[in-house]
Scaffold this motif. Structure first.
Motif, PDB file in Angstrom:
ATOM      1  N   ILE A  28     -23.284 -31.790 -14.884  1.00 49.66           N
ATOM      2  CA  ILE A  28     -22.759 -32.347 -16.135  1.00 49.66           C
ATOM      3  C   ILE A  28     -22.791 -31.203 -17.127  1.00 49.66           C
ATOM      4  O   ILE A  28     -23.801 -30.967 -17.814  1.00 49.66           O
ATOM      5  N   PHE A  29     -21.705 -30.454 -17.174  1.00 46.78           N
ATOM      6  CA  PHE A  29     -21.665 -29.178 -17.869  1.00 46.78           C
ATOM      7  C   PHE A  29     -22.157 -29.290 -19.308  1.00 46.78           C
ATOM      8  O   PHE A  29     -22.931 -28.456 -19.771  1.00 46.78           O
ATOM      9  N   SER A  30     -21.736 -30.321 -20.005  1.00 43.15           N
ATOM     10  CA  SER A  30     -22.059 -30.456 -21.422  1.00 43.15           C
ATOM     11  C   SER A  30     -23.553 -30.637 -21.668  1.00 43.15           C
ATOM     12  O   SER A  30     -24.037 -30.383 -22.774  1.00 43.15           O
ATOM     13  N   ALA A  31     -24.296 -31.037 -20.666  1.00 41.17           N
ATOM     14  CA  ALA A  31     -25.725 -31.293 -20.831  1.00 41.17           C
ATOM     15  C   ALA A  31     -26.568 -30.042 -20.634  1.00 41.17           C
ATOM     16  O   ALA A  31     -27.774 -30.062 -20.878  1.00 41.17           O
ATOM     17  N   TYR A  32     -25.942 -28.978 -20.198  1.00 44.20           N
ATOM     18  CA  TYR A  32     -26.678 -27.761 -19.850  1.00 44.20           C
ATOM     19  C   TYR A  32     -26.615 -26.708 -20.955  1.00 44.20           C
ATOM     20  O   TYR A  32     -25.580 -26.522 -21.600  1.00 44.20           O
ATOM     21  N   ASN A  33     -27.728 -26.039 -21.155  1.00 45.72           N
ATOM     22  CA  ASN A  33     -27.733 -24.803 -21.926  1.00 45.72           C
ATOM     23  C   ASN A  33     -27.118 -23.731 -21.049  1.00 45.72           C
ATOM     24  O   ASN A  33     -27.424 -23.641 -19.856  1.00 45.72           O
ATOM     25  N   MET A  34     -26.256 -22.919 -21.646  1.00 47.13           N
ATOM     26  CA  MET A  34     -25.544 -21.898 -20.875  1.00 47.13           C
ATOM     27  C   MET A  34     -25.844 -20.519 -21.453  1.00 47.13           C
ATOM     28  O   MET A  34     -26.134 -20.379 -22.644  1.00 47.13           O
ATOM     29  N   THR A  68     -19.072 -12.663 -28.662  1.00 50.40           N
ATOM     30  CA  THR A  68     -19.110 -14.053 -29.110  1.00 50.40           C
ATOM     31  C   THR A  68     -19.101 -14.985 -27.912  1.00 50.40           C
ATOM     32  O   THR A  68     -18.203 -14.892 -27.064  1.00 50.40           O
ATOM     33  N   ILE A  69     -20.077 -15.863 -27.864  1.00 51.85           N
ATOM     34  CA  ILE A  69     -20.157 -16.857 -26.791  1.00 51.85           C
ATOM     35  C   ILE A  69     -19.531 -18.158 -27.273  1.00 51.85           C
ATOM     36  O   ILE A  69     -19.603 -18.501 -28.457  1.00 51.85           O
ATOM     37  N   SER A  70     -18.901 -18.860 -26.371  1.00 52.15           N
ATOM     38  CA  SER A  70     -18.347 -20.174 -26.697  1.00 52.15           C
ATOM     39  C   SER A  70     -18.292 -21.003 -25.425  1.00 52.15           C
ATOM     40  O   SER A  70     -18.467 -20.477 -24.320  1.00 52.15           O
ATOM     41  N   ARG A  71     -18.053 -22.275 -25.589  1.00 49.78           N
ATOM     42  CA  ARG A  71     -17.948 -23.161 -24.434  1.00 49.78           C
ATOM     43  C   ARG A  71     -16.893 -24.223 -24.708  1.00 49.78           C
ATOM     44  O   ARG A  71     -16.685 -24.632 -25.846  1.00 49.78           O
ATOM     45  N   ASP A  72     -16.249 -24.647 -23.632  1.00 49.12           N
ATOM     46  CA  ASP A  72     -15.280 -25.739 -23.691  1.00 49.12           C
ATOM     47  C   ASP A  72     -15.731 -26.762 -22.658  1.00 49.12           C
ATOM     48  O   ASP A  72     -15.466 -26.612 -21.453  1.00 49.12           O
ATOM     49  N   ALA A  74     -14.796 -29.711 -22.088  1.00 53.82           N
ATOM     50  CA  ALA A  74     -13.698 -30.445 -21.442  1.00 53.82           C
ATOM     51  C   ALA A  74     -13.179 -29.680 -20.224  1.00 53.82           C
ATOM     52  O   ALA A  74     -12.658 -30.283 -19.283  1.00 53.82           O
ATOM     53  N   LYS A  75     -13.339 -28.358 -20.242  1.00 59.20           N
ATOM     54  CA  LYS A  75     -12.887 -27.522 -19.118  1.00 59.20           C
ATOM     55  C   LYS A  75     -14.055 -27.046 -18.269  1.00 59.20           C
ATOM     56  O   LYS A  75     -13.853 -26.248 -17.342  1.00 59.20           O
ATOM     57  N   ASN A  76     -15.259 -27.491 -18.591  1.00 57.28           N
ATOM     58  CA  ASN A  76     -16.453 -27.040 -17.851  1.00 57.28           C
ATOM     59  C   ASN A  76     -16.513 -25.512 -17.779  1.00 57.28           C
ATOM     60  O   ASN A  76     -16.841 -24.942 -16.725  1.00 57.28           O
ATOM     61  N   THR A  77     -16.223 -24.871 -18.887  1.00 55.62           N
ATOM     62  CA  THR A  77     -16.123 -23.417 -18.893  1.00 55.62           C
ATOM     63  C   THR A  77     -16.811 -22.831 -20.119  1.00 55.62           C
ATOM     64  O   THR A  77     -16.727 -23.383 -21.220  1.00 55.62           O
ATOM     65  N   MET A  78     -17.472 -21.705 -19.899  1.00 59.47           N
ATOM     66  CA  MET A  78     -18.103 -20.933 -20.960  1.00 59.47           C
ATOM     67  C   MET A  78     -17.408 -19.574 -21.006  1.00 59.47           C
ATOM     68  O   MET A  78     -16.941 -19.083 -19.972  1.00 59.47           O
ATOM     69  N   TYR A  79     -17.385 -18.998 -22.191  1.00 65.58           N
ATOM     70  CA  TYR A  79     -16.706 -17.718 -22.373  1.00 65.58           C
ATOM     71  C   TYR A  79     -17.626 -16.714 -23.058  1.00 65.58           C
ATOM     72  O   TYR A  79     -18.554 -17.090 -23.766  1.00 65.58           O
ATOM     73  N   LEU A  80     -17.316 -15.448 -22.865  1.00 65.01           N
ATOM     74  CA  LEU A  80     -17.934 -14.374 -23.624  1.00 65.01           C
ATOM     75  C   LEU A  80     -16.823 -13.423 -24.039  1.00 65.01           C
ATOM     76  O   LEU A  80     -16.266 -12.724 -23.196  1.00 65.01           O
ATOM     77  N   GLN A  81     -16.517 -13.426 -25.313  1.00 63.70           N
ATOM     78  CA  GLN A  81     -15.552 -12.487 -25.857  1.00 63.70           C
ATOM     79  C   GLN A  81     -16.290 -11.219 -26.251  1.00 63.70           C
ATOM     80  O   GLN A  81     -17.214 -11.267 -27.070  1.00 63.70           O
ATOM     81  N   MET A  82     -15.893 -10.119 -25.648  1.00 61.60           N
ATOM     82  CA  MET A  82     -16.569  -8.845 -25.885  1.00 61.60           C
ATOM     83  C   MET A  82     -15.577  -7.888 -26.538  1.00 61.60           C
ATOM     84  O   MET A  82     -14.560  -7.537 -25.921  1.00 61.60           O
TER      85      MET A  82
END
Length: 115
Positions: A28-34, A68-72, A74-82
């Motif tokens: 459950i992606f939204s429940a996790y710290n990433m 910058t870290i972010s998460r979506d 709805a897409k079960n995806t986390m990002y790192l913009q470097m």
């Protein structure tokens, strides 16, 4: 079965940008710290940036203002913009999902900053 799959690594020149993605499944992606972590050869993995399930963020001083870290969820995806990448950012980057006593890691993606 839990899977975290990183993508977006590669070779970039100093001063350039990359965006890493971490796609999760089986949780459950939204429940996790990433979080994003990196590892240099022969060194221990270190924290780059983390984002909690409530979207609080924390980052290493070395990347302040550039990554910058972010998460979506709805897409079960986390990002790192470097941005403004430096050669010392060259490392293998891993994503991690954490909730209570459960930690899951991705397989890592290589980032190389070189001219």
């Amino acid at each position: 079965q839990v899977q975290l799959v990183e993508s977006g690594g590669g070779l970039v020149q100093p001063g350039g940008s990359l965006r890493l993605s971490c796609a999760g499944s089986g949780i459950i992606f939204s429940a996790y710290n990433m979080g994003w972590y990196r590892q240099y050869p022969g060194k221990r993995r270190e924290t780059v940036e983390v984002i909690t399930s409530s979207d609080s963020t924390n980052y290493a001083d070395s990347v302040k203002g550039r990554f910058t870290i972010s998460r979506d969820n709805a897409k079960n995806t986390m990002y790192l913009q470097m941005n403004s990448l430096k050669p010392e950012a060259t490392a293998v980057y891993y994503c991690k999902a954490q909730r209570t006593w459960n930690d899951y890691w991705g397989q890592g993606t290589q980032v190389t900053v070189s001219s």
